[in-house]
Design a protein around this motif. Structure first.
Motif, PDB file in Angstrom:
ATOM      1  N   GLY A  70      30.901  19.777  39.331  1.00  0.00           N
ATOM      2  CA  GLY A  70      30.681  19.847  40.772  1.00  0.00           C
ATOM      3  C   GLY A  70      31.923  20.300  41.512  1.00  0.00           C
ATOM      4  N   GLY A 105      32.080  21.682  50.393  1.00  0.00           N
ATOM      5  CA  GLY A 105      30.633  21.613  50.278  1.00  0.00           C
ATOM      6  C   GLY A 105      29.976  21.567  51.646  1.00  0.00           C
ATOM      7  N   ASP A 130      28.353  19.301  52.913  1.00  0.00           N
ATOM      8  CA  ASP A 130      28.546  18.003  53.542  1.00  0.00           C
ATOM      9  C   ASP A 130      29.897  17.906  54.248  1.00  0.00           C
ATOM     10  OD1 ASP A 130      29.985  18.088  51.175  1.00  0.00           O
ATOM     11  OD2 ASP A 130      29.745  15.947  50.762  1.00  0.00           O
ATOM     12  N   ILE A 137      26.114  22.334  47.096  1.00  0.00           N
ATOM     13  CA  ILE A 137      26.491  21.130  46.356  1.00  0.00           C
ATOM     14  C   ILE A 137      25.719  21.124  45.039  1.00  0.00           C
ATOM     15  CG2 ILE A 137      26.336  18.605  46.343  1.00  0.00           C
ATOM     16  CD1 ILE A 137      26.764  18.715  49.383  1.00  0.00           C
ATOM     17  N   LEU A 138      26.440  20.927  43.957  1.00  0.00           N
ATOM     18  CA  LEU A 138      25.823  20.946  42.637  1.00  0.00           C
ATOM     19  C   LEU A 138      25.065  19.649  42.379  1.00  0.00           C
ATOM     20  CD1 LEU A 138      25.694  22.701  40.003  1.00  0.00           C
ATOM     21  CD2 LEU A 138      27.525  21.225  39.126  1.00  0.00           C
ATOM     22  N   VAL A 139      23.794  19.781  42.012  1.00  0.00           N
ATOM     23  CA  VAL A 139      22.990  18.613  41.645  1.00  0.00           C
ATOM     24  C   VAL A 139      23.352  18.199  40.220  1.00  0.00           C
ATOM     25  CG1 VAL A 139      20.640  17.745  41.280  1.00  0.00           C
ATOM     26  CG2 VAL A 139      21.128  19.294  43.191  1.00  0.00           C
ATOM     27  N   LEU A 179      20.408  13.710  42.366  1.00  0.00           N
ATOM     28  CA  LEU A 179      21.553  13.426  43.217  1.00  0.00           C
ATOM     29  C   LEU A 179      22.682  14.408  42.957  1.00  0.00           C
ATOM     30  CD1 LEU A 179      21.613   9.536  42.732  1.00  0.00           C
ATOM     31  CD2 LEU A 179      20.558  10.820  44.612  1.00  0.00           C
ATOM     32  N   ARG A 180      23.578  14.544  43.924  1.00  0.00           N
ATOM     33  CA  ARG A 180      24.742  15.397  43.729  1.00  0.00           C
ATOM     34  C   ARG A 180      25.541  14.890  42.539  1.00  0.00           C
ATOM     35  NH1 ARG A 180      28.593  15.427  48.616  1.00  0.00           N
ATOM     36  NH2 ARG A 180      29.940  16.454  47.105  1.00  0.00           N
ATOM     37  N   SER A 184      28.202  13.365  40.380  1.00  0.00           N
ATOM     38  CA  SER A 184      29.186  12.361  40.756  1.00  0.00           C
ATOM     39  C   SER A 184      29.466  11.455  39.568  1.00  0.00           C
ATOM     40  CB  SER A 184      28.667  11.524  41.936  1.00  0.00           C
ATOM     41  OG  SER A 184      29.446  10.371  42.127  1.00  0.00           O
ATOM     42  N   TYR A 239      27.176  13.370  35.627  1.00  0.00           N
ATOM     43  CA  TYR A 239      28.191  14.421  35.685  1.00  0.00           C
ATOM     44  C   TYR A 239      28.462  15.032  34.310  1.00  0.00           C
ATOM     45  CZ  TYR A 239      31.426  11.174  33.512  1.00  0.00           C
ATOM     46  OH  TYR A 239      32.024  10.324  32.616  1.00  0.00           O
ATOM     47  N   SER A 289      20.572  27.427  39.208  1.00  0.00           N
ATOM     48  CA  SER A 289      21.724  27.028  40.020  1.00  0.00           C
ATOM     49  C   SER A 289      22.962  26.815  39.165  1.00  0.00           C
ATOM     50  CB  SER A 289      21.409  25.769  40.838  1.00  0.00           C
ATOM     51  OG  SER A 289      21.213  24.646  39.995  1.00  0.00           O
TER      52      SER A 289
END
Length: 408
Positions: free
Chosen positions: A56, A194, A196, A223-225, A231-232, A234, A240, A264
């Protein structure tokens, strides 16, 4: 070497971006950069709130790499002071505050992992403790006076928490101001982040103007899922793929992503040219491509990027051997189970070996046909397994352990 023409630079920079604000300002900055032969200063900040960076983070790093290859100056901000606050962007609750020691340890790992993507010799790395540690209380109050409470509550996350009665700590409201002041300190021409981060990036423009610095351009990226498909990405949610993950683990995690994320991931984190991304999209749409084959190529590409071609080939071979040919890995970890009983329920063995979190989950996995002993399927949740001989337990696609019984 002469800089690329304006239109070519814009074409490269715009690729994969969501917004570039304000409209037309990047063109002006680039035109001036070309005419004066002065590189733009391109900024991104990273708060070391966890020990490692993941794919991410590389969405931004890869955009910085494009700027770097165009001849511009990359400035990475390691947020040792903002890291102790914690970015509230997208948060529904206050982050736990990290200690200086935790932030310092995490920052050390970032310093090496950045340069898996960027050219170290052409990158300026700064710590925002350089300026925040020297600020007087009067200077902090001056900075705080640049923002109103009403403006701060325009942020979606703060507004939602305020309306739902969730607490908002005063120190969290300092975060956008601190990130903005970073742009003052290093005189950023462009800041990336990002989607956000849009509020924070635009706040940077405002604060720079208040301090007499030319406002930066705000560039936002997707933002990479994460691998869960929801969810992003993380570390806190566990979805991750770390840039320092071992090759086999990186390969296996990539293979676990939902098919809906394939395009993506090719676009955002792989070195895939535009033509290849288009080919992947078309193949998925018309059914000409097998998603599993695309993920195999994607996984090999990512391992090659961070571990080299030899490791990438070995990881693909190991995955194919284990999952495609249903052969166990060459090295299987042993788990020693202490018991005097002549037999144990298979479901209990799964729990003891950490192949299931509960008896009910273990029984479900067995009933669904996902459990094998010495490569033979076992489907009876009540089955009793002899403890007189060791065996290889296989649960699902990735769990293999050699179960050995030790008499107490």
């Amino acid at each position: 070497m002469a800089p690329l023409p304006l239109e070519r630079q814009l074409e490269i920079i715009r690729s994969g971006t969501v917004e570039i604000l304000p409209d037309g300002e990047l063109e002006k900055k680039l035109a001036r950069s070309i005419s004066t032969n002065r590189p733009l200063r391109i900024k991104q900040g990273f708060d070391p709130t966890a020990p490692d960076i993941h794919l991410g983070h590389t969405v931004g790093l890869r955009k910085l790499k494009q700027f770097q290859e165009l001849g511009h100056q990359i400035v990475l901000i390691v947020g040792d002071y903002t890291g102790m606050v914690g970015d509230p962007s997208g948060r529904s609750s206050t982050r736990p505050q990290l200690t200086e020691e935790e932030v310092r340890r995490n920052a050390e790992t970032y310093q090496t992992q950045f340069f898996k993507v960027l050219d170290r010799a052409k990158t300026e790395v700064r710590s925002n403790g350089e300026w925040f540690s020297r600020m007087t209380f009067a200077e902090i109050m001056h900075l705080a006076g640049r923002m109103t409470l009403a403006r701060m509550l325009e942020r979606d996350d703060f507004e939602k928490r305020y309306r739902s009665g969730e607490p908002i700590s005063i120190h969290e409201m300092f975060y956008p101001l601190m990130q903005a002041y970073d742009s003052v300190a290093i005189k950023a021409d462009v800041e990336i982040g990002g989607t956000d981060q849009k509020f924070n990036l635009l706040t940077g423009r405002q604060i720079q103007a208040d301090y007499g610095v030319e406002p930066q351009v705000a560039l936002t990226l997707p933002i990479l899922v994460g691998t869960d498909g929801a969810l992003r990405m993380s570390k806190s949610t566990g979805n991750y793929i770390g840039v320092d993950d071992p090759p086999d683990e990186m390969f296996g995690k990539t293979m676990s992503i939902p098919d809906a994320l394939i395009v993506s991931y090719y676009e955002l984190v792989a070195d895939a040219p535009v033509a290849r991304v288009s080919e992947v999209k078309e193949g998925l749409l018309n059914g000409a491509s097998n998603p599993r084959d695309l993920k195999l190529d994607l996984a090999e590409t990512l391992v090659r990027m961070y571990h080299g071609p030899t490791a990438a080939g070995a990881a693909r071979d190991a995955f194919t051997r284990q999952f495609s040919e249903r052969k166990p890995p060459e090295e299987i970890e042993a788990f020693r189970l202490r018991t005097n009983a002549p037999s144990l329920r298979l479901a209990e063995i799964l729990c003891a070996a950490s192949a299931a979190d509960s008896l009910s989950e273990a029984k479900r996995k067995i009933a669904q046909g996902g459990v094998r002993i010495d490569d033979a399927a076992r489907t009876d949740p009540q089955e009793q397994v002899s403890t007189t001989q060791p065996f290889v337990l296989n649960v699902g696609k990735r769990f293999y352990k050699r179960i050995e019984f030790v008499r107490e």
